[in-house]
Design a protein around this motif. Structure first.
Motif, short mmCIF file in Angstrom:
data_model
loop_
_atom_site.label_atom_id
_atom_site.label_comp_id
_atom_site.label_asym_id
_atom_site.label_seq_id
_atom_site.Cartn_x
_atom_site.Cartn_y
_atom_site.Cartn_z
N ARG A 62 0.88 -1.20 -0.09
CA ARG A 62 -0.30 -0.06 -0.02
C ARG A 62 0.79 1.31 -0.07
NH1 ARG A 62 -2.43 0.61 4.32
NH2 ARG A 62 -2.06 -1.39 5.56
N VAL A 63 2.03 1.24 0.81
CA VAL A 63 2.78 2.31 0.86
C VAL A 63 3.54 2.52 -0.45
CG1 VAL A 63 4.76 3.37 1.84
CG2 VAL A 63 3.13 2.27 3.07
N LEU A 64 4.06 1.58 -1.12
CA LEU A 64 4.70 1.78 -2.47
C LEU A 64 3.73 2.13 -3.76
CD1 LEU A 64 6.87 -1.74 -2.55
CD2 LEU A 64 7.57 0.44 -2.38
N SER A 65 2.54 1.69 -3.28
CA SER A 65 1.44 2.20 -4.28
C SER A 65 1.18 3.61 -4.01
CB SER A 65 0.26 1.27 -4.37
OG SER A 65 -0.75 1.87 -4.96
N GLN A 66 1.15 4.05 -2.97
CA GLN A 66 0.66 5.56 -2.43
C GLN A 66 1.83 6.34 -2.95
OE1 GLN A 66 0.74 6.07 1.79
NE2 GLN A 66 -0.50 7.70 1.74
N LEU A 67 3.13 6.03 -2.98
CA LEU A 67 4.34 6.84 -3.43
C LEU A 67 4.70 6.51 -4.73
CD1 LEU A 67 6.44 6.66 -0.28
CD2 LEU A 67 4.71 8.50 -0.84
N LEU A 76 17.37 -2.91 -6.37
CA LEU A 76 18.49 -2.60 -5.38
C LEU A 76 18.44 -1.15 -4.92
CD1 LEU A 76 20.58 -4.48 -3.70
CD2 LEU A 76 22.38 -3.52 -5.34
N VAL A 77 18.45 -0.77 -3.68
CA VAL A 77 18.56 0.62 -3.49
C VAL A 77 19.73 1.22 -4.05
CG1 VAL A 77 18.68 2.21 -1.35
CG2 VAL A 77 17.23 0.40 -1.31
N GLY A 78 20.80 0.47 -4.09
CA GLY A 78 22.10 1.12 -4.74
C GLY A 78 22.81 2.30 -4.11
N SER A 79 23.83 2.41 -4.65
CA SER A 79 24.67 3.72 -4.01
C SER A 79 25.73 3.93 -5.21
CB SER A 79 25.85 3.08 -3.14
OG SER A 79 26.65 2.23 -3.73
N PRO A 80 26.48 5.18 -5.07
CA PRO A 80 27.18 5.70 -6.31
C PRO A 80 28.22 4.51 -6.87
CG PRO A 80 27.36 7.08 -4.67
CD PRO A 80 26.56 6.04 -4.02
N GLU A 81 28.44 3.41 -6.10
CA GLU A 81 29.31 2.31 -6.52
C GLU A 81 28.45 1.35 -7.27
OE1 GLU A 81 29.60 3.33 -3.42
OE2 GLU A 81 31.35 4.83 -3.80
N LYS A 82 27.29 0.95 -6.78
CA LYS A 82 26.33 0.03 -7.15
C LYS A 82 24.98 0.73 -7.85
CE LYS A 82 27.53 -3.85 -4.09
NZ LYS A 82 26.78 -4.72 -3.29
N ARG A 90 14.88 7.28 -4.30
CA ARG A 90 15.51 7.06 -3.08
C ARG A 90 14.74 7.86 -1.82
NH1 ARG A 90 20.45 5.48 -5.27
NH2 ARG A 90 21.10 7.67 -5.49
N LYS A 91 14.72 9.15 -2.14
CA LYS A 91 13.86 10.10 -1.11
C LYS A 91 12.55 9.56 -0.88
CE LYS A 91 16.75 13.69 -1.12
NZ LYS A 91 17.35 14.09 -0.09
N ARG A 92 11.87 9.17 -1.85
CA ARG A 92 10.48 8.67 -1.71
C ARG A 92 10.61 7.41 -0.92
NH1 ARG A 92 7.80 7.88 -7.20
NH2 ARG A 92 9.66 8.64 -7.98
N VAL A 93 11.50 6.51 -0.98
CA VAL A 93 11.70 5.10 -0.06
C VAL A 93 11.88 5.79 1.27
CG1 VAL A 93 13.15 3.24 0.27
CG2 VAL A 93 12.22 3.74 -2.17
N ASN A 94 12.73 6.67 1.63
CA ASN A 94 12.95 7.10 2.92
C ASN A 94 11.83 7.62 3.45
OD1 ASN A 94 15.67 7.82 4.30
ND2 ASN A 94 16.38 8.41 2.00
N LEU A 95 10.71 8.25 2.51
CA LEU A 95 9.48 8.70 3.21
C LEU A 95 8.58 7.62 3.41
CD1 LEU A 95 7.43 10.68 3.80
CD2 LEU A 95 6.83 11.04 1.42
#
Length: 445
Positions: A62-67, A76-82, A90-95
């Motif tokens: 429900r939260v994934l659908s909402q955002l 993968l969430v990932g990073s500068p290396e991945k 990422r901002k929305r995942v934080n939320l």
């Protein structure tokens, strides 16, 4: 003093914590997990212990659908290396991590920083929808676009003159648009065609035309101050003292520990490169010991029974035995040092590397024994495997006359001591680089 429905927030923080959500400026997520895994473990840690996996999965969906994040669930969430999800996602995942517990108040620190104008507007639209659903949202924001700025209800603006020793002052609190623009530009905005909506930047341009002290005085005598500050002092939005406060049963220590162990093990399995390097240490050290000592270290530490004292004095047997015994004890001593090193190197970066995540979860309900226990459980298992490989290779290569099980047990205990030392270093260091630099300073003495 911060009051939540008339009650002191800090005096009763534990009571109000489930009703509060905090989204920091930086993206504080485990980068080696997928979006779905990150949200699942967050929900597992924050929701009541009797919440089933089906209920957690339903809430995550429900939260994934909402955002608008359904397509990123297995990414993968990932990073500068991945490579992983985008910055806006990422901002929305934080939320999303905060929305899992359905808080009534959300605090966001610069939720649009570093985002493109399109991603920033998307985040602001999501926040607008949440506000319309009944949540109170407080955020700091710099240089919002006109479309984003118009989505906000009220604006708090603090002013502080350059080189001034005076603290920042409240120079405006009231409706965001267009009232704030008009307040700081009472004589109008030059060079703006009729019918054109002024930019939010005009607020800062108007603010810069006069000292903050003067704007604070102007605001104090304004109708905005009367309506939005003076008339509201001492009043609460609800006459019910506990209105909006959720009573959430927190996960017990053992349940939280199991969840943290599962998450930490998943992260280690995802970060196979680093885990493989750690595992490779054991056979490399073992092979070096075998290459240096070989079967010369194969001696019983009790001297063999010879033909009496004269036999030992007239032959080289005693000298040879002493040499081999020394190599045996030296090889075992080096194995002990290696075990200590395994524990330290495995754990030296573990706490400092997730400092921000630790603080965020600690604000909610993270228990110290559960957190440290999860580190010992996973890293202790890794230490056991390393010690097992070390003992197996050295025992075969050097043909040690030693109880392999006893030697393994002792080396594992030594590695756990090293693990504790490494976690201590990690908790004291400011960065991962400093933690690694401290290792030889601690180990060599």
């Amino acid at each position: 003093v911060v009051l939540f429905n008339g009650q002191d927030l800090y005096a009763d923080y534990a009571q109000f914590a489930p009703s509060l959500g905090y989204v920091p400026q930086d993206d504080i997520i485990h980068r080696d997990l997928t979006v779905g895994q990150a949200l699942y473990y967050t929900a597992k840690l924050r929701l009541p212990p009797d919440t089933t996996d089906e209920e957690i999965e339903d809430r995550v969906s429900r939260v994934l659908s909402q955002l608008g994040l359904e397509s990123t669930r297995d990414v993968l969430v990932g990073s500068p290396e991945k490579k992983g999800i985008s910055g806006g996602q990422r901002k929305r995942v934080n939320l999303a991590m905060e929305l899992l517990t359905d808080p009534s108040v959300l605090f966001l620190d610069e939720p649009t920083s570093g985002l493109s104008s399109e991603d920033a507007l998307m985040v602001m639209n999501v926040l607008r929808e949440l506000a319309d659903s009944g949540k109170a949202i407080l955020l700091t924001i710099h240089q919002p676009s006109l479309d984003a700025y118009r989505l906000m209800d009220n604006l708090v603006l603090l002013g502080k003159d350059k080189n001034s020793k005076q603290p920042g002052q409240l120079v405006y609190y009231g409706p965001a648009y267009p009232d704030a623009v008009e307040f700081f530009n009472p004589e109008g905005i030059p060079n703006v065609p009729p019918g054109t909506e002024p930019s939010p930047d005009e607020i800062f341009r108007g603010l810069a035309k006069r000292p903050s002290q003067m704007w604070a005085q102007t605001y104090n005598s304004s109708q905005y101050k009367q309506d939005y500050v003076s008339d509201r002092v001492g009043k609460t939005a609800s006459q019910v003292a506990h209105s909006g406060v959720q009573e959430v049963e927190k996960p017990v220590g053992l349940s939280q520990w199991l969840t943290l162990v599962q998450r930490y093990f998943t992260i280690k399995m995802k970060d196979m490169t680093n885990t493989a390097i750690l595992m490779a240490q054991a056979p490399i050290v073992a092979l070096l010991v075998v290459m240096v000592f070989g079967e010369d270290a194969s001696v019983k530490l009790d001297p063999p029974q010879g033909s009496g004292e004269r036999y030992w004095q007239e032959s080289s047997h005693l000298s040879d035995w002493l040499t081999m015994a020394e190599k045996t004890s030296t090889s075992i001593f080096l194995m002990g040092l290696a075990a200590l090193w395994f524990g330290c190197s495995n754990s030296a970066r573990e706490i400092v590397g997730e400092w921000a995540i630790y603080h965020r979860e600690r604000m909610v309900n993270l228990k110290l024994p559960s957190y440290l226990g999860s580190k010992f459980a996973v890293l202790g298992g890794l230490c056991f495997l390393q010690c097992f490989i070390l003992v197996a290779i050295v025992n075969i290569g050097c043909k040690l006359h030693a109880n392999a099980v006893g030697l393994l047990l002792i080396l594992w205990i030594v590695s756990l001591v090293g693990l504790g030392m490494g976690l201590l270093i990690s908790s004291l260091a400011k960065t991962s680089e400093v933690a690694i630099a401290l290792l030889p300073i601690v180990l060599l003495p």
